[in-house]
Scaffold this motif. Sequence first.
Motif, short mmCIF file in Angstrom:
data_model
loop_
_atom_site.label_atom_id
_atom_site.label_comp_id
_atom_site.label_asym_id
_atom_site.label_seq_id
_atom_site.Cartn_x
_atom_site.Cartn_y
_atom_site.Cartn_z
N ASP A 161 30.89 -86.53 -28.90
CA ASP A 161 30.37 -87.17 -27.96
C ASP A 161 31.38 -87.34 -26.80
O ASP A 161 30.94 -88.35 -25.90
CB ASP A 161 29.59 -88.68 -28.44
N LYS A 165 28.49 -93.31 -19.93
CA LYS A 165 27.40 -92.30 -20.08
C LYS A 165 26.24 -92.79 -19.72
O LYS A 165 25.79 -93.83 -19.42
CB LYS A 165 27.43 -92.33 -21.85
N ARG A 166 25.13 -91.79 -19.82
CA ARG A 166 23.78 -92.00 -19.37
C ARG A 166 22.72 -92.04 -20.40
O ARG A 166 22.79 -90.95 -21.38
CB ARG A 166 23.19 -91.23 -18.38
N LEU A 167 21.83 -92.80 -20.60
CA LEU A 167 20.86 -92.76 -21.45
C LEU A 167 19.41 -92.71 -20.55
O LEU A 167 19.23 -93.72 -19.82
CB LEU A 167 20.63 -94.07 -22.34
N TRP A 207 17.33 -89.71 -24.48
CA TRP A 207 18.14 -88.46 -24.35
C TRP A 207 19.54 -89.08 -23.86
O TRP A 207 19.74 -89.63 -22.95
CB TRP A 207 17.87 -87.31 -23.41
N LEU A 208 20.38 -88.59 -24.60
CA LEU A 208 21.85 -89.35 -24.34
C LEU A 208 22.87 -87.99 -23.46
O LEU A 208 22.89 -86.95 -23.81
CB LEU A 208 22.66 -89.50 -25.50
N ASP A 237 26.29 -87.20 -21.17
CA ASP A 237 27.86 -87.57 -20.99
C ASP A 237 27.94 -87.96 -19.70
O ASP A 237 27.20 -87.87 -18.65
CB ASP A 237 28.76 -86.34 -21.29
N CYS A 240 23.78 -83.00 -21.29
CA CYS A 240 22.82 -83.59 -22.24
C CYS A 240 23.63 -83.29 -23.60
O CYS A 240 24.05 -82.10 -23.95
CB CYS A 240 21.52 -82.91 -22.55
N VAL A 273 18.00 -88.47 -28.91
CA VAL A 273 18.04 -89.60 -29.59
C VAL A 273 17.07 -90.18 -30.52
O VAL A 273 15.86 -90.26 -30.09
CB VAL A 273 18.49 -90.78 -28.81
N PHE A 301 22.28 -93.80 -33.42
CA PHE A 301 21.98 -92.75 -32.83
C PHE A 301 22.12 -91.65 -33.69
O PHE A 301 22.97 -91.13 -33.83
CB PHE A 301 22.23 -92.40 -31.48
N GLU A 339 25.75 -97.37 -32.44
CA GLU A 339 25.43 -98.30 -31.59
C GLU A 339 25.35 -99.78 -31.90
O GLU A 339 24.11 -99.99 -32.38
CB GLU A 339 24.17 -97.79 -30.73
N TYR A 363 25.50 -98.32 -21.10
CA TYR A 363 25.01 -96.85 -20.44
C TYR A 363 24.33 -97.26 -19.08
O TYR A 363 23.78 -98.29 -18.68
CB TYR A 363 24.13 -96.47 -21.48
#
Length: 256
Positions: free
Chosen positions: A78, A138-140, A152-153, A155, A160, A164, A172, A178, A242
Motif C-alpha cells: 500500500d 492517501k485518498r478514499l 476505492w483507495l 495512493d 488506485c 475497498v 480494508f 484501519e 484520508y
Amino acid sequence: MKRLDIEYNLNGLMLSLFDGELYCGEVRVNSDGYFEMIWGEARYPEARLTGQTELEKDLNYLAETSKRLLVRKGEFFDETVYIGFENNEGLDEFLSLANETFDKLRELLREEYEVNVDCRMEREYWLAGDKRCHGQKKRLKLMLDYSACCLWLFDEYDNCIDGVVICDDGSFNNKIPEEQLKGQTGLMKMVNELETDYMALFIDNETEFSYKGFDDRQHAEDFVKLLNDVWNSLKMVLGGKYKLYCPEGLGIDDWY
C-alpha cells in the motif's frame, strides 16, 4: 456517444470504455482491431482500428513503460514509490510518443468515441516526482459502480490501490488495518446497503443489461439520503487519515 478515457495508474496505461455514462470496463486493442474487455468476453468492433498494427504496438509500449515507473512497497503493497525516468530526454520521448498515439486514436475514433486523456500524461506531472506527494494523505473515494464496491483507495499519486471491502474487524480487504473503523458497525452496514441499493437500479439477466433507475421520487430521495449519510459518516470517522473525495452527485437533482 461512447467515451474512451485514457489514464495512468499502477497497472500502466489504462483504457476505460463508457457507453454514455455507463462504465463498461477496462479494454485493450487486440490484433483484429477490436476493443476487448481485459476481464471478460465482450468485444467492441472498431473497423477503423483494423490493420493499425503500429498503433497497437505503441499502446503496448506505453503501457509497459509507464508500469515500470511506479512500484509498490510495504507489507500490504500500500506504499507507492516513484522511480521515474533516468533523464529528461527519456521523459520527452515517452510523452511525445504518448501524445502522437492519443492524437491518432482521437482521429480514428472521432465519429464513435470521445477520447479523454488524463492530465497526468502531461510533462509537469512526471517532473514533480515524489516532491509533489510529500506529506500528502492517501485518498478514499466514494464512487458507485455496478457489481463493484463503492469505496476505492488511492495512493498519494492518485493511483488506485484497490476497491475497498470493509471487513468485520474494521480492516480494508482483510489486509489494510484501519483502527478507526473498529466498532463502526453502523457505517459498515450503511456502505453495504448503499452498494446493494445501487445495484438494484439495474436490470441484469440473460437477455438484458440496462439502467432502470428509481421507481419514483421517494425512492430516489431515500437513496440520496443514504448516500449522504455514508458520506458524512466517512468524513467524521476517516477524515483525519484520508483525503476524502466523492465524485457522485449528493443532491436529489443529480439522481432524479
